[in-house]
Write a protein that holds these residues in place. Structure first.
Motif, PDB file in Angstrom:
ATOM      1  N   PRO A 160     -39.738  11.539  -3.504  1.00 43.99           N
ATOM      2  CA  PRO A 160     -38.496  10.867  -3.096  1.00 43.99           C
ATOM      3  C   PRO A 160     -37.493  10.755  -4.241  1.00 43.99           C
ATOM      4  O   PRO A 160     -36.289  10.918  -4.018  1.00 43.99           O
ATOM      5  N   ASP A 161     -37.973  10.510  -5.461  1.00 47.97           N
ATOM      6  CA  ASP A 161     -37.055  10.409  -6.602  1.00 47.97           C
ATOM      7  C   ASP A 161     -36.328  11.725  -6.851  1.00 47.97           C
ATOM      8  O   ASP A 161     -35.135  11.738  -7.147  1.00 47.97           O
ATOM      9  N   GLU A 162     -37.049  12.831  -6.744  1.00 47.49           N
ATOM     10  CA  GLU A 162     -36.393  14.123  -6.935  1.00 47.49           C
ATOM     11  C   GLU A 162     -35.300  14.327  -5.890  1.00 47.49           C
ATOM     12  O   GLU A 162     -34.181  14.738  -6.223  1.00 47.49           O
ATOM     13  N   LEU A 163     -35.599  14.041  -4.640  1.00 49.49           N
ATOM     14  CA  LEU A 163     -34.599  14.212  -3.591  1.00 49.49           C
ATOM     15  C   LEU A 163     -33.392  13.309  -3.840  1.00 49.49           C
ATOM     16  O   LEU A 163     -32.241  13.748  -3.735  1.00 49.49           O
ATOM     17  N   ARG A 164     -33.649  12.063  -4.178  1.00 52.28           N
ATOM     18  CA  ARG A 164     -32.557  11.130  -4.468  1.00 52.28           C
ATOM     19  C   ARG A 164     -31.670  11.678  -5.588  1.00 52.28           C
ATOM     20  O   ARG A 164     -30.448  11.724  -5.465  1.00 52.28           O
ATOM     21  N   ASN A 165     -32.294  12.129  -6.663  1.00 52.37           N
ATOM     22  CA  ASN A 165     -31.530  12.649  -7.800  1.00 52.37           C
ATOM     23  C   ASN A 165     -30.738  13.901  -7.446  1.00 52.37           C
ATOM     24  O   ASN A 165     -29.573  14.034  -7.824  1.00 52.37           O
ATOM     25  N   ARG A 166     -31.354  14.834  -6.725  1.00 48.90           N
ATOM     26  CA  ARG A 166     -30.645  16.074  -6.369  1.00 48.90           C
ATOM     27  C   ARG A 166     -29.449  15.790  -5.465  1.00 48.90           C
ATOM     28  O   ARG A 166     -28.372  16.352  -5.655  1.00 48.90           O
ATOM     29  N   PHE A 167     -29.647  14.943  -4.470  1.00 48.92           N
ATOM     30  CA  PHE A 167     -28.555  14.685  -3.539  1.00 48.92           C
ATOM     31  C   PHE A 167     -27.475  13.812  -4.171  1.00 48.92           C
ATOM     32  O   PHE A 167     -26.291  14.013  -3.908  1.00 48.92           O
TER      33      PHE A 167
ATOM     34  N   SER B 106     -26.676  13.873  -7.318  1.00 52.11           N
ATOM     35  CA  SER B 106     -25.966  14.791  -8.214  1.00 52.11           C
ATOM     36  C   SER B 106     -24.983  15.661  -7.441  1.00 52.11           C
ATOM     37  O   SER B 106     -23.907  15.985  -7.949  1.00 52.11           O
ATOM     38  N   ALA B 107     -25.359  16.052  -6.223  1.00 54.62           N
ATOM     39  CA  ALA B 107     -24.462  16.871  -5.401  1.00 54.62           C
ATOM     40  C   ALA B 107     -23.259  16.053  -4.932  1.00 54.62           C
ATOM     41  O   ALA B 107     -22.190  16.602  -4.674  1.00 54.62           O
TER      42      ALA B 107
ATOM     43  N   ARG C 197     -29.339  25.096  -4.805  1.00 56.01           N
ATOM     44  CA  ARG C 197     -28.521  25.946  -3.918  1.00 56.01           C
ATOM     45  C   ARG C 197     -28.619  25.474  -2.470  1.00 56.01           C
ATOM     46  O   ARG C 197     -27.617  25.425  -1.749  1.00 56.01           O
ATOM     47  N   PHE C 198     -29.815  25.112  -2.047  1.00 53.20           N
ATOM     48  CA  PHE C 198     -30.002  24.633  -0.683  1.00 53.20           C
ATOM     49  C   PHE C 198     -29.242  23.324  -0.452  1.00 53.20           C
ATOM     50  O   PHE C 198     -28.561  23.173   0.558  1.00 53.20           O
ATOM     51  N   VAL C 199     -29.345  22.381  -1.372  1.00 53.97           N
ATOM     52  CA  VAL C 199     -28.631  21.104  -1.240  1.00 53.97           C
ATOM     53  C   VAL C 199     -27.127  21.347  -1.167  1.00 53.97           C
ATOM     54  O   VAL C 199     -26.433  20.755  -0.332  1.00 53.97           O
ATOM     55  N   ASP C 200     -26.608  22.229  -2.009  1.00 61.63           N
ATOM     56  CA  ASP C 200     -25.181  22.556  -1.945  1.00 61.63           C
ATOM     57  C   ASP C 200     -24.808  23.135  -0.589  1.00 61.63           C
ATOM     58  O   ASP C 200     -23.776  22.789  -0.017  1.00 61.63           O
ATOM     59  N   GLY C 201     -25.659  24.027  -0.059  1.00 57.75           N
ATOM     60  CA  GLY C 201     -25.404  24.621   1.254  1.00 57.75           C
ATOM     61  C   GLY C 201     -25.432  23.606   2.374  1.00 57.75           C
ATOM     62  O   GLY C 201     -24.653  23.693   3.328  1.00 57.75           O
ATOM     63  N   LEU C 202     -26.322  22.618   2.267  1.00 56.64           N
ATOM     64  CA  LEU C 202     -26.353  21.561   3.279  1.00 56.64           C
ATOM     65  C   LEU C 202     -25.015  20.839   3.342  1.00 56.64           C
ATOM     66  O   LEU C 202     -24.550  20.461   4.421  1.00 56.64           O
ATOM     67  N   GLY C 203     -24.390  20.642   2.183  1.00 56.98           N
ATOM     68  CA  GLY C 203     -23.090  19.990   2.146  1.00 56.98           C
ATOM     69  C   GLY C 203     -22.037  20.725   2.958  1.00 56.98           C
ATOM     70  O   GLY C 203     -21.082  20.118   3.446  1.00 56.98           O
ATOM     71  N   ASP C 204     -22.216  22.029   3.137  1.00 58.63           N
ATOM     72  CA  ASP C 204     -21.276  22.824   3.923  1.00 58.63           C
ATOM     73  C   ASP C 204     -21.491  22.697   5.432  1.00 58.63           C
ATOM     74  O   ASP C 204     -20.551  22.903   6.203  1.00 58.63           O
ATOM     75  N   VAL C 205     -22.718  22.406   5.868  1.00 56.23           N
ATOM     76  CA  VAL C 205     -22.996  22.458   7.311  1.00 56.23           C
ATOM     77  C   VAL C 205     -23.334  21.119   7.954  1.00 56.23           C
ATOM     78  O   VAL C 205     -23.364  21.027   9.182  1.00 56.23           O
ATOM     79  N   VAL C 206     -23.600  20.090   7.161  1.00 57.27           N
ATOM     80  CA  VAL C 206     -23.933  18.781   7.734  1.00 57.27           C
ATOM     81  C   VAL C 206     -22.648  17.964   7.841  1.00 57.27           C
ATOM     82  O   VAL C 206     -21.948  17.738   6.865  1.00 57.27           O
TER      83      VAL C 206
END
Length: 178
Positions: free
Chosen positions: A138-145, A147-148, A105-114
């Motif tokens: 770092p791998d988790e962050l890479r994968n989450r972003f 995927s978004a 949810r946070f990653v999706d929200g970042l897409g709205d404001v960055v």
């Protein structure tokens, strides 16, 4: 701790902080105040009214122009609805405490404001074991972003997260909005 984490001081020194800055999970405001003192327009948000009150008091005492709001960082789309967008988002130890769904949810929200070309920079404790939720990799962050969609990892550093009397292994990761 009374000062910003070393990773963010180094980030400022590299020139990667740009434009309007959002500090998610700002706590009592040390990172926001540091960036504002260096000439950036900063909005610090935190879920805790007490933390925001202390950050606001520090800004007033130090005569630093930083703004603070009691705000749920999982509700970033409402900031966009208020016509706010940011070139830099800093996160000193917020992401690493979120649960799995909250992280998405946070990653999706970042897409709205960055803004395109903007940078999200997160410092968090290194995950100790693969099954843990707490911490980050770092791998988790890479994968989450990835995927978004619309993001790329700009940098990854192994570092430490300093506390008043100790420090923990940590990662500092920057993710750029395409």
């Amino acid at each position: 701790m009374g000062r910003p984490q070393r990773a963010f001081v180094d980030l400022l020194d590299t020139g990667l902080v740009r434009g309007l800055v959002l500090d998610v999970g700002c706590g009592t405001g040390e990172l926001s105040l540091f960036l504002a003192r260096h000439g950036y327009d900063v909005l610090g948000v935190d879920l805790s009214p007490l933390a925001v009150r202390r950050a606001t008091e520090k800004a007033r005492w130090r005569r630093i122009a930083a703004q603070f709001l009691v705000w749920d960082a999982l509700d970033l789309p409402r900031l966009r609805a208020a016509d706010l967008s940011f070139r830099t988002v800093v996160d000193s130890a917020m992401f690493h405490v979120l649960g799995d769904r909250e992280r998405d949810r946070f990653v999706d929200g970042l897409g709205d404001v960055v803004r395109p070309g903007g940078l999200y920079c997160v410092l968090g404790d290194a995950r100790r074991t693969d099954g843990d939720i707490y911490g980050l990799t770092p791998d988790e962050l890479r994968n989450r972003f990835e995927s978004a969609g619309g993001w790329e990892v700009a940098f990854t550093f192994r570092t430490v997260f300093e506390r008043r009397w100790s420090s923990n292994p940590a990662y500092f990761v920057g993710v750029r909005r395409l």
